[in-house]
Design a protein around this motif. Sequence first.
Motif, short mmCIF file in Angstrom:
data_model
loop_
_atom_site.label_atom_id
_atom_site.label_comp_id
_atom_site.label_asym_id
_atom_site.label_seq_id
_atom_site.Cartn_x
_atom_site.Cartn_y
_atom_site.Cartn_z
N HIS A 1 8.18 -22.64 -16.75
CA HIS A 1 8.56 -22.60 -18.17
C HIS A 1 8.71 -21.17 -18.70
N ASN A 2 8.25 -20.18 -17.92
CA ASN A 2 8.27 -18.80 -18.43
C ASN A 2 9.50 -18.02 -17.98
N TYR A 3 10.49 -18.68 -17.37
CA TYR A 3 11.62 -17.95 -16.78
C TYR A 3 12.37 -17.12 -17.82
N LYS A 4 12.76 -17.72 -18.94
CA LYS A 4 13.51 -16.97 -19.95
C LYS A 4 12.67 -15.87 -20.57
N VAL B 1 -0.02 -7.02 -11.82
CA VAL B 1 0.86 -8.10 -11.38
C VAL B 1 0.53 -9.36 -12.16
N GLY B 2 1.56 -9.97 -12.74
CA GLY B 2 1.41 -11.25 -13.42
C GLY B 2 2.16 -12.32 -12.65
N LEU B 3 1.43 -13.23 -12.00
CA LEU B 3 2.04 -14.36 -11.31
C LEU B 3 2.18 -15.51 -12.32
N SER B 4 3.41 -15.89 -12.61
CA SER B 4 3.67 -16.95 -13.61
C SER B 4 2.92 -16.68 -14.91
N PRO B 5 3.03 -15.49 -15.48
CA PRO B 5 2.27 -15.20 -16.69
C PRO B 5 2.98 -15.71 -17.94
N THR C 1 2.46 3.02 -16.57
CA THR C 1 1.92 2.07 -15.61
C THR C 1 3.07 1.31 -14.97
N SER C 2 2.79 0.60 -13.90
CA SER C 2 3.80 -0.20 -13.20
C SER C 2 3.43 -1.68 -13.30
N LEU C 3 4.42 -2.52 -13.58
CA LEU C 3 4.19 -3.94 -13.77
C LEU C 3 5.08 -4.76 -12.84
N LEU C 4 4.54 -5.84 -12.32
CA LEU C 4 5.30 -6.80 -11.53
C LEU C 4 5.10 -8.18 -12.14
N VAL C 5 6.18 -8.91 -12.39
CA VAL C 5 6.10 -10.25 -12.95
C VAL C 5 6.84 -11.22 -12.03
N THR C 6 6.40 -12.47 -12.03
CA THR C 6 7.04 -13.47 -11.20
C THR C 6 7.39 -14.72 -12.01
N SER C 7 8.41 -15.42 -11.54
CA SER C 7 8.80 -16.69 -12.15
C SER C 7 9.71 -17.43 -11.17
N SER C 8 10.18 -18.59 -11.59
CA SER C 8 11.12 -19.39 -10.79
C SER C 8 12.25 -19.86 -11.69
N LYS C 9 13.45 -19.88 -11.16
CA LYS C 9 14.59 -20.34 -11.94
C LYS C 9 14.46 -21.82 -12.29
N VAL C 10 13.85 -22.58 -11.39
CA VAL C 10 13.64 -24.00 -11.63
C VAL C 10 12.16 -24.29 -11.41
N GLY C 11 11.50 -24.90 -12.39
CA GLY C 11 10.13 -25.32 -12.23
C GLY C 11 9.11 -24.53 -13.04
N PRO D 1 13.92 -19.19 -6.33
CA PRO D 1 14.91 -20.19 -6.73
C PRO D 1 14.26 -21.40 -7.39
N SER D 2 13.11 -21.82 -6.85
CA SER D 2 12.37 -22.94 -7.44
C SER D 2 10.90 -22.81 -7.09
N GLY D 3 10.06 -23.35 -7.93
CA GLY D 3 8.62 -23.30 -7.70
C GLY D 3 7.88 -23.62 -8.97
N GLY D 4 6.85 -24.44 -8.86
CA GLY D 4 6.10 -24.85 -10.04
C GLY D 4 4.96 -23.92 -10.38
N HIS D 5 4.24 -24.29 -11.41
CA HIS D 5 3.10 -23.51 -11.89
C HIS D 5 1.87 -23.97 -11.11
#
Length: 374
Positions: free
Chosen positions: A321-324, A267-271, A309-319, A347-351
């Motif tokens: 920088h890794n969304y795209k 799992v990568g949280l805001s990687p 292997t199985s991977l999980l990644v996270t990001s936020s649409k607003v806040g 939907p939103s959340g910072g690093h």
Amino acid sequence: MGLTSNKVLVLAIFFAIVLFIATVWLWPRLARQSWRAVSGRVGMLLATQLTIFASFGLAANQAFGFYASWSDLLGTETGQGVVVDHTAAGANSPIQVVSTSRVVGVSSALPQVAGQVQKVDILGRTTHIAAPAFVYLPPEYFQPQNRARKFPVAVVLTGYPGTAQALVDKLHYPSTAQQLAKSGKMQPTILVMLRPSVAPPRDTECVDVPGGPQTETFFAKDLRDSVMAHYRVDKTPASWGIIGDSTGGYCALKIAVHHPASYAAAVGLSPYYKAPIDPTTGDLFHGNKNLQNRANLFWALQHLPAPETSLLVTSSKVGEHNYKDTLKFIKAVQDTNVTRVSSIILPSGGHNFNTWKREIPSALEWLSSRLVSH
């Protein structure tokens, strides 16, 4: 007094208030045009602002766990740790238990009821890397009926610089895992919590640095071997997962992609998805283009055999920088038709810790569902 001491923070706030009041009180006396009056105004303003910034900095460090000590902050912490041999029974163990504590929020002191958090020193026998860590053992680990049971393991990594203590006190991994297991959403799992910076203050980005720290090998091999030698855990990769935030998230994904025979899920949280080169990392690759390419997950997914292997990644649409890049990474994994990928997109959340605390329960539940126990 330590950097994270409440007394230091209180003193900084106290001096900030005193200097602010003194500046307001003495300002009329310093309103003249003489060089002494001007110097006094400049000195009072600088002193007041310095103490205010120090207060905010100390408060932020306590909230997010960037630095553990003054030496850590100033970059004078360079040693990799010293392994101390104790009794004959523990002398050959690659893990030395320094202290134990109960899980926050649990009133009982009995390990079979409350579980236990152990502060440990871990020695990598092939890399010779020594790293401090915290290990969470669930209540089931101590219950007599589970003496023969082997538990799954989740390695938990901080960001950079980060502190392992923050994983316990700020992000609440042990208490979250215990609550999820109690509600049946997660199987009882051992958590091994540490920072990815095994050679502080350098940020090695979990790379085997030529002529330097073999960080990737430490996490892919030595850490597993040490934990298996000391605790009742299963040896198969199907029982091992790895999770981290920011730099730790990048490390978790990379290690799982490079070493599917070590970890079944990550799992990568805001990687981010490739190793940066900056003053904190130094020269990670020493001109080795192949090593630099391997540290780029997009390149690895395109040119190396797709890992099972199985991977999980996270990001936020607003806040974030890794969304795209996260959407691009999901597509790259899907194109392998072998590696599995899931995501949490807010939907939103910072690093920051607040965002990761919103993601950790779902992430641990997902990770647990990919691991097996015996």
